[in-house]
Design a protein around this motif. Structure first.
Motif, PDB file in Angstrom:
ATOM      1  N   GLY A 198       0.796  -1.226   0.000  1.00  0.00           N
ATOM      2  CA  GLY A 198       0.000   0.000   0.000  1.00  0.00           C
ATOM      3  C   GLY A 198       0.822   1.266   0.000  1.00  0.00           C
ATOM      4  O   GLY A 198       0.279   2.375   0.050  1.00  0.00           O
ATOM      5  N   ASN A 199       2.156   1.135  -0.072  1.00  0.00           N
ATOM      6  CA  ASN A 199       3.047   2.303  -0.092  1.00  0.00           C
ATOM      7  C   ASN A 199       3.799   2.444  -1.412  1.00  0.00           C
ATOM      8  O   ASN A 199       4.919   2.955  -1.458  1.00  0.00           O
ATOM      9  N   ASP A 200       3.187   1.963  -2.497  1.00  0.00           N
ATOM     10  CA  ASP A 200       3.714   2.130  -3.868  1.00  0.00           C
ATOM     11  C   ASP A 200       4.945   1.283  -4.174  1.00  0.00           C
ATOM     12  O   ASP A 200       5.669   1.572  -5.129  1.00  0.00           O
ATOM     13  N   PHE A 201       5.193   0.235  -3.404  1.00  0.00           N
ATOM     14  CA  PHE A 201       6.314  -0.654  -3.690  1.00  0.00           C
ATOM     15  C   PHE A 201       5.837  -1.864  -4.484  1.00  0.00           C
ATOM     16  O   PHE A 201       4.734  -2.366  -4.269  1.00  0.00           O
ATOM     17  N   GLU A 216      11.529   5.125 -13.751  1.00  0.00           N
ATOM     18  CA  GLU A 216      11.374   5.999 -14.918  1.00  0.00           C
ATOM     19  C   GLU A 216      10.570   5.306 -16.007  1.00  0.00           C
ATOM     20  O   GLU A 216       9.644   5.875 -16.579  1.00  0.00           O
ATOM     21  N   LYS A 217      10.919   4.061 -16.279  1.00  0.00           N
ATOM     22  CA  LYS A 217      10.175   3.291 -17.273  1.00  0.00           C
ATOM     23  C   LYS A 217      10.449   1.800 -17.108  1.00  0.00           C
ATOM     24  O   LYS A 217      11.442   1.391 -16.494  1.00  0.00           O
ATOM     25  N   VAL A 218       9.530   1.010 -17.650  1.00  0.00           N
ATOM     26  CA  VAL A 218       9.658  -0.442 -17.648  1.00  0.00           C
ATOM     27  C   VAL A 218       9.675  -0.899 -19.099  1.00  0.00           C
ATOM     28  O   VAL A 218       8.745  -0.623 -19.847  1.00  0.00           O
ATOM     29  N   SER A 219      10.761  -1.551 -19.522  1.00  0.00           N
ATOM     30  CA  SER A 219      10.856  -2.035 -20.903  1.00  0.00           C
ATOM     31  C   SER A 219      11.976  -3.056 -21.026  1.00  0.00           C
ATOM     32  O   SER A 219      12.929  -3.046 -20.248  1.00  0.00           O
ATOM     33  N   ARG A 220      11.819  -3.951 -22.006  1.00  0.00           N
ATOM     34  CA  ARG A 220      12.866  -4.938 -22.324  1.00  0.00           C
ATOM     35  C   ARG A 220      13.346  -5.702 -21.085  1.00  0.00           C
ATOM     36  O   ARG A 220      14.534  -5.882 -20.869  1.00  0.00           O
ATOM     37  N   LYS A 239       4.936  -9.035 -17.404  1.00  0.00           N
ATOM     38  CA  LYS A 239       3.614  -8.509 -17.753  1.00  0.00           C
ATOM     39  C   LYS A 239       2.938  -7.884 -16.546  1.00  0.00           C
ATOM     40  O   LYS A 239       2.357  -6.793 -16.626  1.00  0.00           O
ATOM     41  N   PHE A 240       3.022  -8.562 -15.396  1.00  0.00           N
ATOM     42  CA  PHE A 240       2.434  -8.030 -14.163  1.00  0.00           C
ATOM     43  C   PHE A 240       3.075  -6.700 -13.785  1.00  0.00           C
ATOM     44  O   PHE A 240       2.386  -5.729 -13.445  1.00  0.00           O
ATOM     45  N   PHE A 245       2.742  -0.931 -13.252  1.00  0.00           N
ATOM     46  CA  PHE A 245       3.444   0.350 -13.369  1.00  0.00           C
ATOM     47  C   PHE A 245       2.650   1.335 -14.231  1.00  0.00           C
ATOM     48  O   PHE A 245       2.497   2.509 -13.868  1.00  0.00           O
ATOM     49  N   VAL A 246       2.122   0.857 -15.368  1.00  0.00           N
ATOM     50  CA  VAL A 246       1.328   1.713 -16.254  1.00  0.00           C
ATOM     51  C   VAL A 246       0.093   2.232 -15.513  1.00  0.00           C
ATOM     52  O   VAL A 246      -0.273   3.410 -15.614  1.00  0.00           O
ATOM     53  N   SER A 247      -0.551   1.357 -14.753  1.00  0.00           N
ATOM     54  CA  SER A 247      -1.726   1.750 -13.975  1.00  0.00           C
ATOM     55  C   SER A 247      -1.351   2.776 -12.926  1.00  0.00           C
ATOM     56  O   SER A 247      -2.060   3.766 -12.712  1.00  0.00           O
ATOM     57  N   TYR A 248      -0.228   2.572 -12.273  1.00  0.00           N
ATOM     58  CA  TYR A 248       0.239   3.492 -11.236  1.00  0.00           C
ATOM     59  C   TYR A 248       0.508   4.878 -11.813  1.00  0.00           C
ATOM     60  O   TYR A 248       0.093   5.888 -11.255  1.00  0.00           O
TER      61      TYR A 248
END
Length: 252
Positions: A198-201, A216-220, A239-240, A245-248
Motif C-alpha cells: 500500500g506504499n507504492d512498492f 522511470e520506465k519499464v521495458s525490455r 507482464k504483471f 506500473f502503467v496503472s500506477y
C-alpha cells in the motif's frame, strides 16, 4: 552556490533557492540564515539559477526539504519546475516567490505551501512565517518507518527509499539522503513486502522490491530508475510489473 551549517546532527533543513535573479536569491538566502540562526536550526542552503538546473538533479532533488521557486523564469518557469518536482517527490515543500500574483491559484495543483510576493513590504516576516508553518508540518507529513539496520536504528521517509535488494540472508536498502546511501538488515523480502504493502512498492524480481515513485520506465525486461540504475525483471513477472506500473503512472 551552497551555504552549509552542520554540527554532526542528522536533523537539519536542506533548502534550495531557485531564481534567475541573483539579488533575490541572495535576499532569500540571507533571510533564511537569519531564521535558522535565531531558531538554532542546522541547515544547508543551495542556490540554482534556473528551474532547468534544479530539475537536472533528477532523484537527487528529493534530498531537499524545501524549495523556494521563482514563478517567472526563462526556459522552464516555476510552475513547470514544480510539476517536475512532484514527479520525483511529494514531500518537498514548495514555496513560490514571485513578483506577480496572477497564477497563485495554480500553486494548489502542485501542493505549494505558500505564494509570497517579492515586492511585499513584509517580505522577511512572510519568509519567517512560512518557515514556522513548514517546521510544524515537517515531522508528520512524510510516511515514515523505523528500521533497525546493522548500521544503527534509523527512521526512513519511505518516499526516499528507492529499492531493497535481497542478498543471501541480508536486505540492502538504497535510500536517498544527501546522496544515495546503502543500509542493511537481516530479514526476508517476503515479509518486508507485506509490511510495505500500500506504499507504492512493487516486487519486480525475487530479489528486488522497488518504489514505483522512482521507476522511470519499464521495458525490455528491466526497470530503469530515475537515477539511471537498471534492475532486471524476469520474463514470468514482466507482464504483471508492466501493467501495474502503467496503472500506477496513470493514477498520478
Amino acid at each position: 552556490m551552497s551555504n552549509l551549517c552542520v554540527e554532526g546532527d542528522e536533523h537539519m533543513f536542506r533548502i534550495a533557492i531557485c531564481d534567475d535573479e541573483r539579488q533575490f536569491r541572495k535576499r532569500i538566502h540571507d533571510i533564511l540564515i537569519e531564521y535558522m540562526n535565531e531558531n538554532d536550526i542546522l541547515y544547508e542552503i543551495d542556490e540554482f539559477e534556473s528551474g532547468k538546473d534544479f530539475i537536472s538533479l533528477g532523484i537527487n532533488l528529493a534530498k531537499y526539504d524545501i524549495v523556494f521557486l521563482d514563478v517567472n523564469m526563462d526556459e522552464l518557469d516555476g510552475m513547470e519546475t514544480a510539476q517536475k518536482i512532484r514527479k520525483v517527490s511529494n514531500d518537498v515543500f514548495i514555496v513560490f516567490v514571485t513578483a506577480f500574483i496572477t497564477c497563485a491559484h495554480q500553486g494548489y495543483s502542485v501542493g505549494a505551501i505558500r505564494y509570497i510576493l517579492k515586492n511585499n513590504v513584509n517580505f522577511p516576516e512572510l519568509i519567517f512565517e512560512c518557515m514556522d508553518a513548514i517546521s510544524l508540518n515537517m515531522n508528520y507529513v512524510a510516511q515514515k518507518k523505523k528500521f533497525n539496520f546493522n548500521e544503527g536504528t534509523k527512521i526512513v521517509a519511505l518516499e526516499r527509499l528507492l529499492y531493497i535488494e535481497s542478498r543471501l540472508h541480508k536486505l540492502e536498502f538504497y535510500i536517498m539522503e544527501d546522496k544515495l546511501k546503502k543500509y542493511s538488515i537481516y530479514g526476508k523480502l517476503d515479509e518486508l513486502e507485506k509490511e510495505l504493502q500500500g506504499n507504492d512498492f512493487i516486487r519486480i524480481h525475487q530479489s528486488y522490491l522497488v518504489n514505483m515513485k522512482h521507476i522511470e520506465k519499464v521495458s525490455r525486461y528491466e526497470a530503469l530508475l530515475n537515477n539511471g540504475i537498471k534492475l532486471e525483471i524476469p520474463k514470468a513477472r514482466y507482464k504483471f510489473v508492466e501493467e501495474t506500473f502503467v496503472s500506477y503512472k496513470g493514477e498520478l
